[in-house]
Design an enzyme around this catalytic site. Structure first.
Site, mmCIF file in Angstrom:
data_model
loop_
_atom_site.group_PDB
_atom_site.id
_atom_site.type_symbol
_atom_site.label_atom_id
_atom_site.label_comp_id
_atom_site.label_asym_id
_atom_site.label_seq_id
_atom_site.Cartn_x
_atom_site.Cartn_y
_atom_site.Cartn_z
ATOM 1 C CE LYS A 54 42.623 -62.471 -25.618
ATOM 2 N NZ LYS A 54 42.312 -61.062 -25.359
ATOM 3 C CD GLU A 75 28.396 -57.612 -33.380
ATOM 4 O OE1 GLU A 75 28.870 -57.005 -34.366
ATOM 5 O OE2 GLU A 75 28.370 -57.161 -32.228
ATOM 6 C CB CYS A 121 29.190 -53.482 -33.510
ATOM 7 S SG CYS A 121 28.087 -53.953 -32.183
ATOM 8 C CD GLU A 168 32.885 -51.350 -37.176
ATOM 9 O OE1 GLU A 168 33.757 -52.229 -37.206
ATOM 10 O OE2 GLU A 168 31.799 -51.495 -36.591
HETATM 11 P P1 NAP Z 1 40.018 -57.215 -32.609
HETATM 12 O O1 NAP Z 1 41.481 -57.317 -32.787
HETATM 13 O O2 NAP Z 1 39.141 -57.871 -33.586
HETATM 14 O O3 NAP Z 1 39.712 -57.728 -31.121
HETATM 15 C C1 NAP Z 1 38.548 -58.374 -30.700
HETATM 16 C C2 NAP Z 1 38.883 -59.523 -29.764
HETATM 17 O O4 NAP Z 1 39.623 -60.529 -30.470
HETATM 18 C C3 NAP Z 1 39.773 -59.130 -28.589
HETATM 19 O O5 NAP Z 1 39.451 -59.915 -27.472
HETATM 20 C C4 NAP Z 1 41.154 -59.501 -29.099
HETATM 21 O O6 NAP Z 1 42.084 -59.665 -28.074
HETATM 22 C C5 NAP Z 1 40.856 -60.797 -29.802
HETATM 23 N N1 NAP Z 1 41.857 -61.198 -30.804
HETATM 24 C C6 NAP Z 1 42.766 -60.426 -31.448
HETATM 25 N N2 NAP Z 1 43.504 -61.173 -32.292
HETATM 26 C C7 NAP Z 1 43.067 -62.437 -32.182
HETATM 27 C C8 NAP Z 1 43.407 -63.660 -32.812
HETATM 28 N N3 NAP Z 1 44.385 -63.739 -33.725
HETATM 29 N N4 NAP Z 1 42.722 -64.777 -32.480
HETATM 30 C C9 NAP Z 1 41.717 -64.731 -31.583
HETATM 31 N N5 NAP Z 1 41.356 -63.607 -30.945
HETATM 32 C C10 NAP Z 1 42.009 -62.468 -31.237
HETATM 33 O O7 NAP Z 1 39.594 -55.697 -32.544
HETATM 34 P P2 NAP Z 1 40.518 -54.437 -32.213
HETATM 35 O O8 NAP Z 1 41.835 -54.506 -32.890
HETATM 36 O O9 NAP Z 1 40.517 -54.301 -30.787
HETATM 37 O O10 NAP Z 1 39.715 -53.278 -32.969
HETATM 38 C C11 NAP Z 1 39.908 -53.047 -34.360
HETATM 39 C C12 NAP Z 1 38.619 -52.750 -35.061
HETATM 40 O O11 NAP Z 1 37.715 -53.833 -34.860
HETATM 41 C C13 NAP Z 1 37.839 -51.552 -34.542
HETATM 42 O O12 NAP Z 1 38.297 -50.355 -35.085
HETATM 43 C C14 NAP Z 1 36.448 -51.870 -34.992
HETATM 44 O O13 NAP Z 1 36.273 -51.526 -36.325
HETATM 45 C C15 NAP Z 1 36.400 -53.378 -34.838
HETATM 46 N N6 NAP Z 1 35.757 -53.771 -33.553
HETATM 47 C C16 NAP Z 1 34.460 -54.123 -33.605
HETATM 48 C C17 NAP Z 1 33.808 -54.469 -32.444
HETATM 49 C C18 NAP Z 1 32.368 -54.838 -32.473
HETATM 50 O O14 NAP Z 1 31.679 -54.626 -31.491
HETATM 51 N N7 NAP Z 1 31.907 -55.454 -33.534
HETATM 52 C C19 NAP Z 1 34.475 -54.461 -31.213
HETATM 53 C C20 NAP Z 1 35.835 -54.128 -31.194
HETATM 54 C C21 NAP Z 1 36.452 -53.785 -32.382
HETATM 55 P P3 NAP Z 1 43.093 -58.457 -27.732
HETATM 56 O O15 NAP Z 1 42.278 -57.202 -27.718
HETATM 57 O O16 NAP Z 1 43.621 -58.826 -26.416
HETATM 58 O O17 NAP Z 1 44.100 -58.453 -28.834
#
Ligand code: NAP
Ligand code: MG
Length: 477
Positions: free
Chosen positions: A171, A246, A280, A379
């Site tokens: 996904k 992660e 990250c 972060e």
């Molecule tokens: P996120 O919501 O954690 O998204 C990461 C993944 O999880 C995406 O594929 C997302 O899908 C999916 N997801 C979202 N809600 C979910 C749920 N309830 N159950 C299962 N999967 C779900 O991250 P974001 O909102 O895009 O970013 C927010 C913050 O997260 C960033 O500012 C950063 O601090 C952190 N982040 C960290 C990393 C890393 O490399 N560690 C990467 C991205 C973000 P959708 O995007 O389609 O909703």
């Protein structure tokens, strides 16, 4: 229009619904993706289960490995198309996107050539017994991929899973999933049986939540925010499913008085600007020993001020942020930094030629006089670097370890004692000494401690994470 890949076929969502895909470059809709939901996830998991227990199981490790190497070669043959897709979807500079595609190919090569080198054990036991420990696939593995490095992340996660004989349901993030879809298509071209590599697109709270809560998955790997990571782990726990998380970081550079400045400064500046700070492992805290602070910071300011932000085609240091919500979030942190009394020492420049409707932020270097601000504790996921002085080695270690995160750190010193002592004191999964890289190469085990998550990816250790052992105890007298 991009479609999902379920059971070897390109398909739309069962509901027929679609989601707009917005380009970070100008904020405009440029394509649509299927809005997959619970029913689509269920079909994909069923297809993966049938593949894992049937045709895929019949492949030898060598045969699986060769298919992955073939996929790696197909990625290389289609590298320019994939790079353009990745740059358009994420907004990153085209040369970064090109690098990401090379890394994705490397993951499939690394794990493809490793597939037949995972051997079991024979354990000396009681007289009259022979004991074997063999490695087996987990079954159906679920992969929830973020938007910051979709191509790299799908390689990092799917390649070891397939190498060990699992069947995958991926996904990707709704904001950037095009390269993930394309690589699954290339997987079919390489000869992966139907159902081995499925991609369900859609919203996190719909398709992502349905996947992590599905009763017939055996493993889930997630990269993204701490908040969602915890939800995924809870959902997986309902069915006692193992997960690897992660969840980001707040990595510190620890710079001592005897630092090699020429080596350190370009690496430190690059370490926060790469991917516009949406990494990250971004080195977002700069801790510098007091005697050298002013001299070192003058040079950092000089280097940081050269930063230019632009579209992927402009190919500058930073592209736009991924979406409006990340754009607002990073701007909120910039405002808060000023409120918290942090001083701006340098800023980069947004190229005047970028579309006004894109999500471009100004790279900013702050200096703080204590570690209390959220800018040093949380972060930010943007091109924001905060510097702070320290006095002693002990204080440096305490500050480096003070956040809830524990993903990566870097030690900058020419003194072997400092290098080893500080590296060993860092509470994180990876430490660089006199260098810095986003999680290092494909070969290097990677992952977090504390709130940065658990489990390891990359390197050979990922093959262990994505498989299980069976101990066969044979009494033969
Ligand atoms: P996120 O919501 O954690 O998204 C990461 C993944 O999880 C995406 O594929 C997302 O899908 C999916 N997801 C979202 N809600 C979910 C749920 N309830 N159950 C299962 N999967 C779900 O991250 P974001 O909102 O895009 O970013 C927010 C913050 O997260 C960033 O500012 C950063 O601090 C952190 N982040 C960290 C990393 C890393 O490399 N560690 C990467 C991205 C973000 P959708 O995007 O389609 O909703
Ligand atoms: Mg996008």
């Amino acid at each position: 229009m991009p479609q999902m890949i379920v059971n070897g076929r390109k398909t739309d969502a069962i509901s027929g619904q679609k989601l707009d895909v917005i380009s970070p470059v100008d904020g405009a809709v440029f394509t649509q993706i299927p809005r997959g939901g619970e029913a689509d996830v269920d079909l994909a998991v069923k297809a993966a289960r049938i593949a894992a227990e049937g045709p895929w199981k019949k492949f030898t490790a060598l045969e699986r490995g060769r298919l992955l190497v073939k996929l790696s070669n197909l990625i290389l043959e289609n590298a320019e198309e994939l790079s353009q897709l990745e740059a358009r979807d994420t907004g990153k500079a085209i040369s970064s996107a090109r690098n990401d595609i090379q890394v994705m190919a490397r993951y499939f090569e690394f794990y493809g050539t490793a597939a037949d080198k995972v051997h079991g054990e024979v354990i000396p036991f009681l007289n009259g017994y022979s004991v074997q420990v063999i490695r087996e696939p987990l079954g159906v593995t679920a992969h929830i991929i973020p938007w910051n490095y979709p191509a790299q992340m799908v390689g990092r996660s799917v390649a070891p899973a397939l190498a060990m004989g699992n069947a995958c349901v991926v996904k990707p993030a709704e904001d950037a999933c095009l390269s993930v879809i394309r690589v699954a298509e290339l997987g079919l071209e390489a000869g992966l049986p139907a159902g081995v590599f499925n991609v369900v697109t859609g919203l996190g709270e719909e398709a992502g939540a349905a996947l992590s809560a599905h009763e017939d998955i055996n493993f889930v790997t997630f990269t993204g925010s701490n908040e969602v990571g915890v939800l995924v782990q809870k959902a997986a726990a309902e069915h006692a499913v193992k997960c690897v998380l992660e969840l980001g970081g707040k990595s510190a550079h620890v710079v001592f008085n005897d630092v090699n400045m020429k080596l350190a400064i370009p690496a430190i500046v690059k370490g926060i600007l790469a991917n516009a700070g949406q990494t990250c492992t971004a080195g977002s805290r700069l801790l510098i020993q007091r005697d050298v602070f002013n001299e070192f910071m003058d040079l950092v300011v000089e280097e940081f001020s050269k930063t230019r932000v632009g579209t992927p085609e402009m190919d500058l240091h930073c592209g736009p942020l991924i979406n409006k919500s990340q754009f607002d979030r990073v701007n909120r942190y910039l405002e808060q930094g000023k409120k918290d009394g942090l001083k701006i020492l340098a800023q980069g420049q947004i190229d005047p030629g970028v579309p006004e409707t894109g999500y471009y932020v100004t790279p900013t270097l702050f200096v703080a006089d204590n570690h209390d601000s959220d800018l040093l504790m949380q972060e930010i996921f943007g091109p924001v670097l905060v510097a702070l002085a320290f006095d002693t080695e002990e204080q440096a270690v305490q500050l480096a370890n003070i956040t809830d995160y524990g993903l990566m750190a870097a030690v900058w010193s020419e003194n072997g004692g400092i290098q080893q002592r500080v590296a060993k004191e860092m509470k994180c999964g990876q430490v660089y000494i006199n260098g810095f890289g986003a999680g290092g190469g494909v070969e290097l085990p990677f992952g977090g401690v504390k709130r940065s998550g658990h489990g390891r990816e990359k390197g050979l250790v990922a093959l262990e994470e994505m498989s299980t052992t069976k101990t066969i105890i044979h009494y033969h007298g």
